[in-house]
Design a protein around this motif. Structure first.
Motif, PDB file in Angstrom:
ATOM      1  N   ALA A 297       0.826  -1.203   0.000  1.00  0.00           N
ATOM      2  CA  ALA A 297       0.000   0.000   0.000  1.00  0.00           C
ATOM      3  C   ALA A 297       0.865   1.259   0.000  1.00  0.00           C
ATOM      4  N   PHE A 298       1.939   1.241   0.763  1.00  0.00           N
ATOM      5  CA  PHE A 298       2.826   2.401   0.838  1.00  0.00           C
ATOM      6  C   PHE A 298       3.521   2.622  -0.507  1.00  0.00           C
ATOM      7  N   ALA A 299       4.038   1.551  -1.103  1.00  0.00           N
ATOM      8  CA  ALA A 299       4.699   1.665  -2.404  1.00  0.00           C
ATOM      9  C   ALA A 299       3.739   2.200  -3.460  1.00  0.00           C
ATOM     10  N   THR A 300       2.493   1.802  -3.374  1.00  0.00           N
ATOM     11  CA  THR A 300       1.479   2.255  -4.323  1.00  0.00           C
ATOM     12  C   THR A 300       1.361   3.776  -4.301  1.00  0.00           C
ATOM     13  N   ASN A 301       1.287   4.350  -3.127  1.00  0.00           N
ATOM     14  CA  ASN A 301       1.152   5.800  -3.002  1.00  0.00           C
ATOM     15  C   ASN A 301       2.396   6.537  -3.475  1.00  0.00           C
TER      16      ASN A 301
ATOM     17  N   GLY B  26      10.424   2.672  -0.667  1.00  0.00           N
ATOM     18  CA  GLY B  26      11.162   3.763  -1.299  1.00  0.00           C
ATOM     19  C   GLY B  26      11.524   3.501  -2.741  1.00  0.00           C
ATOM     20  N   MET B  27      11.676   2.223  -3.093  1.00  0.00           N
ATOM     21  CA  MET B  27      12.011   1.854  -4.468  1.00  0.00           C
ATOM     22  C   MET B  27      10.890   2.218  -5.432  1.00  0.00           C
ATOM     23  N   ALA B  28       9.710   2.463  -4.897  1.00  0.00           N
ATOM     24  CA  ALA B  28       8.548   2.744  -5.756  1.00  0.00           C
ATOM     25  C   ALA B  28       8.692   4.050  -6.516  1.00  0.00           C
ATOM     26  N   ILE B  29       9.580   4.936  -6.083  1.00  0.00           N
ATOM     27  CA  ILE B  29       9.808   6.169  -6.845  1.00  0.00           C
ATOM     28  C   ILE B  29      10.229   5.831  -8.275  1.00  0.00           C
ATOM     29  N   LEU B  30      11.049   4.795  -8.415  1.00  0.00           N
ATOM     30  CA  LEU B  30      11.496   4.387  -9.745  1.00  0.00           C
ATOM     31  C   LEU B  30      10.344   3.838 -10.571  1.00  0.00           C
ATOM     32  N   PHE B  31       9.380   3.184  -9.911  1.00  0.00           N
ATOM     33  CA  PHE B  31       8.220   2.633 -10.598  1.00  0.00           C
ATOM     34  C   PHE B  31       7.239   3.729 -11.011  1.00  0.00           C
TER      35      PHE B  31
END
Length: 485
Positions: free
Chosen positions: A263-267, A315-320
Motif C-alpha cells: 500500500a505504501f509503495a502504491t502511493n 522507497g524503491m517505488a519512486i522508480l516505478f
C-alpha cells in the motif's frame, strides 16, 4: 419396575455427565480464520469496487460530452456481466484448488458452492467466499479498462456478449496460470503481485486489438479530440488512487507487513508518476501544469507498480513512478505516430505500463521483501539480488499473456461480428450523434442545449443531437488524447 427406574436414572446421569465434560462443538470452534485478515480483505474488496466508478469518471472525462454517459454505463455494465460470470463459474475456473491441470481450473466451486465453509490454500486465513469476492473485483474492472480504446464507437449489447466470453476464455485462464498456485506461469516463478500482466497487459492488448479491428473514428485525423471534463478526470483519478491501496495492499490476502509495504509503495509511485508525466507534458508538449497530465501520470505509475508493489521496499517505488511515466508518455506518441485510433490510449498506458512494471519487478524485487511470510528459500527475487533469470522469466510471462490475449480477442471479435444483430461497431449516424442518445437514450448533460429524444433517434430522419457546449480545457493531440489511464 424399580430396576427400570434405576437404569433410566443412571442413563440420564451419564448423559448429564457427558454434556458437562464435553462442550458443545460450537463452543470452542477450531478454525484457521483470522478476523483481522477478514476485516482487511472486506475493506480491500470495497476499495477495489470503488475503482470501477472511478474508472468510469476518468474515461468519461477524457472523452467527448456526447459519449460520457455511455462510457460510464459501459464500465459499470461490464462489471455487472463479469460479476455474474464469476459467480456461475469464473472463480472456479480461475482459482480452483483441486484441478489436475496447470492450464485451467475445474468447476468444483461453480455457483460458489462450499465457499463459505472452505479456505483456498493461497488465502488460508479467510473464507473462500471472501477471497472470491475480492478477486471478483479485479476481474470486473479489467474489461472496463480495455473498452476505453473504442469509447464512442462500440455498441453496448455486443460489448456485453464480448465481455462475458472474453472473461471466460482470456482472463480466467491467465489468472489461473499466474495466481492459482497450480498454474504453469506460477511454477515458472513469474512475479506478478497484483495484476501487471493478468489485469493491465491483458487489458492493454485487448484494447489494441479492439481499436485495430473496429477501425478508426469517422473523423479521426481531421480534428483535435479534447477531454470534455477535466474535473471528471480529477475525480476519477482520486477514486482510482484511493482504491488502489486495496488493489495492491489487499493482494497480500492478510493484514500483514506485506500489505503495509504494498500500500505504501502504491502511493509513492503514484506521486512520482504524476509529477513526472506533468513535467513531460510541460517540457515536450509545451503545456503548463497540466491537470490531465498529472492524473495520467498517477494512473500510469499505479499500473506499473502493481506487479511489484509487494516485492519491493516502499522507497524503491519512486522508480516505478518515474521511469514508466516517461516510457508511457512516448508510447502514447508512438501510437499516434502510427495512427492507431486507441481512443483513450489504453494500449500505451495499460499495456506498456503493465509490461514495463513487470520488467522493473524482475530487476528490483528483493529477497528481504519476498521472503516475508514465506518459507525461507521458497521465494525468488530480481537482478538486484543477482537472480539473473528473473527478467527473462518476466518477459516469458508477458509474451504468453500477450499472445493468448491477442489471439482469442481477435477470434471473439470476428465471431461476434458474424452474429446477426451483434455487430460491435456502431454505424456512422450513431457515432456522429453520440452513443449517449443513440445507445442509452439519455444525456449526461440534459440541461444544456436541445437534446434529441429517443423517438427522434429511432425515426427514419435520424435527427442529430445538439450537443451541450461544455468548454474543453485541454487540447490534446492531432489524432487522439495525449493521456489516459
Amino acid at each position: 419396575m424399580k430396576y427400570l427406574t434405576l437404569a433410566l436414572a443412571l442413563a440420564a446421569a451419564s448423559v448429564l455427565a457427558q454434556n458437562a465434560t464435553e462442550p458443545a462443538p460450537l463452543a470452542t470452534p477450531v478454525s484457521p480464520l483470522v478476523s483481522a485478515d477478514i476485516s482487511w480483505i472486506l475493506i480491500s474488496s470495497a476499495l477495489v469496487f470503488l475503482q470501477i466508478p472511478g474508472l468510469g469518471l476518468f474515461y468519461a472525462g477524457l472523452g467527448e460530452a456526447k459519449n460520457s454517459l455511455s462510457v460510464l454505463l459501459a464500465v459499470l455494465l461490464a462489471a455487472g456481466v463479469v460479476m455474474t460470470q464469476w459467480v456461475l463459474f469464473g472463480y472456479s475456473l480461475a482459482f480452483s484448488d483441486t484441478s489436475t491441470s496447470n492450464f485451467i481450473g475445474n468447476f468444483k466451486y461453480a455457483a460458489l458452492i462450499d465457499t463459505l465453509t472452505t479456505v483456498n490454500p493461497i488465502a488460508g486465513t479467510i473464507p473462500t467466499a471472501l477471497f472470491s469476492m475480492y478477486q471478483m473485483m479485479f476481474a470486473a474492472i479489467t474489461p472496463g479498462l480495455a473498452i476505453g480504446a473504442v469509447a464512442g464507437r462500440m455498441r453496448l449489447l455486443p460489448m456485453m456478449v464480448f465481455v462475458f466470453l472474453w472473461t471466460t476464455i482470456v482472463y480466467d485462464p491467465i489468472a489461473y496460470w499466474t495466481w492459482s498456485g497450480l498454474g504453469w506461469l506460477h511454477a515458472l516463478n513469474v512475479m506478478d503481485y497484483a495484476g501487471g500482466s493478468v489485469v493491465h497487459v491483458s487489458a492493454g492488448v485487448t484494447g489494441l486489438v479492439l481499436a485495430l479491428m473496429s477501425g478508426k473514428r469517422v473523423d479521426y485525423g481531421t480534428r483535435n479530440y479534447e477531454s470534455h471534463n477535466p474535473t471528471y478526470v480529477y475525480m476519477g483519478t482520486i477514486l482510482l488512487w484511493f482504491g488502489w491501496m486495496g488493489f495492491n495492499g489487499g493482494s497480500a490476502v492478510s493484514a500483514s507487513t506485506r500489505a503495509v509495504g504494498a500500500a505504501f509503495a502504491t502511493n509513492i509511485a503514484a506521486a512520482a508518476g504524476g509529477m513526472t508525466y506533468m513535467g513531460m507534458e510541460a517540457l515536450v508538449n509545451k503545456k503548463r501544469f497540466s491537470a490531465i497530465g498529472f492524473c495520467a501520470g498517477v494512473v500510469v505509475a499505479l499500473v506499473a507498480v502493481t506487479p511489484g508493489s509487494g516485492f519491493i521496499e516502499p522507497g524503491m517505488a519512486i522508480l516505478f513512478g518515474f521511469f514508466p511515466a516517461i516510457v508511457c508518455f512516448y508510447a502514447v506518441k508512438m501510437m499516434h505516430y502510427f495512427k492507431v485510433d486507441d481512443a483513450l490510449d489504453v494500449a500505451a498506458c495499460h499495456g506498456v505500463g503493465g509490461a514495463f512494471g513487470m520488467i522493473l519487478t524482475g530487476i528490483f524485487a528483493q529477497h528481504k521483501v519476498t521472503d516475508i511470510g514465506v518459507t525461507p528459500g521458497s521465494s525468488t527475487a530480481g537482478w538486484v539480488d543477482q537472480v539473473w533469470i528473473q527478467v527473462p522469466v518476466q518477459l516469458a510471462g508477458i509474451g504468453a499473456v500477450c499472445a493468448w490475449t491477442a489471439g482469442w480477442t481477435a477470434i471473439l471479435v470476428l465471431v461476434i461480428n458474424l452474429i446477426p444483430g451483434l455487430k460491435m461497431r456502431c454505424h456512422q449516424e450513431a457515432e456522429e450523434m453520440g452513443l449517449d442518445m443513440y445507445e442509452v437514450g439519455e444525456s449526461a448533460y440534459p440541461s444544456y442545449g436541445s437534446v434529441a429524444t429517443t423517438s427522434d433517434v429511432d425515426s427514419d430522419s435520424k435527427a442529430h443531437l445538439s450537443l451541450p457546449k461544455v468548454p474543453s480545457q485541454i487540447t490534446l493531440t492531432n489524432a487522439g488524447n495525449s493521456s489516459m489511464a
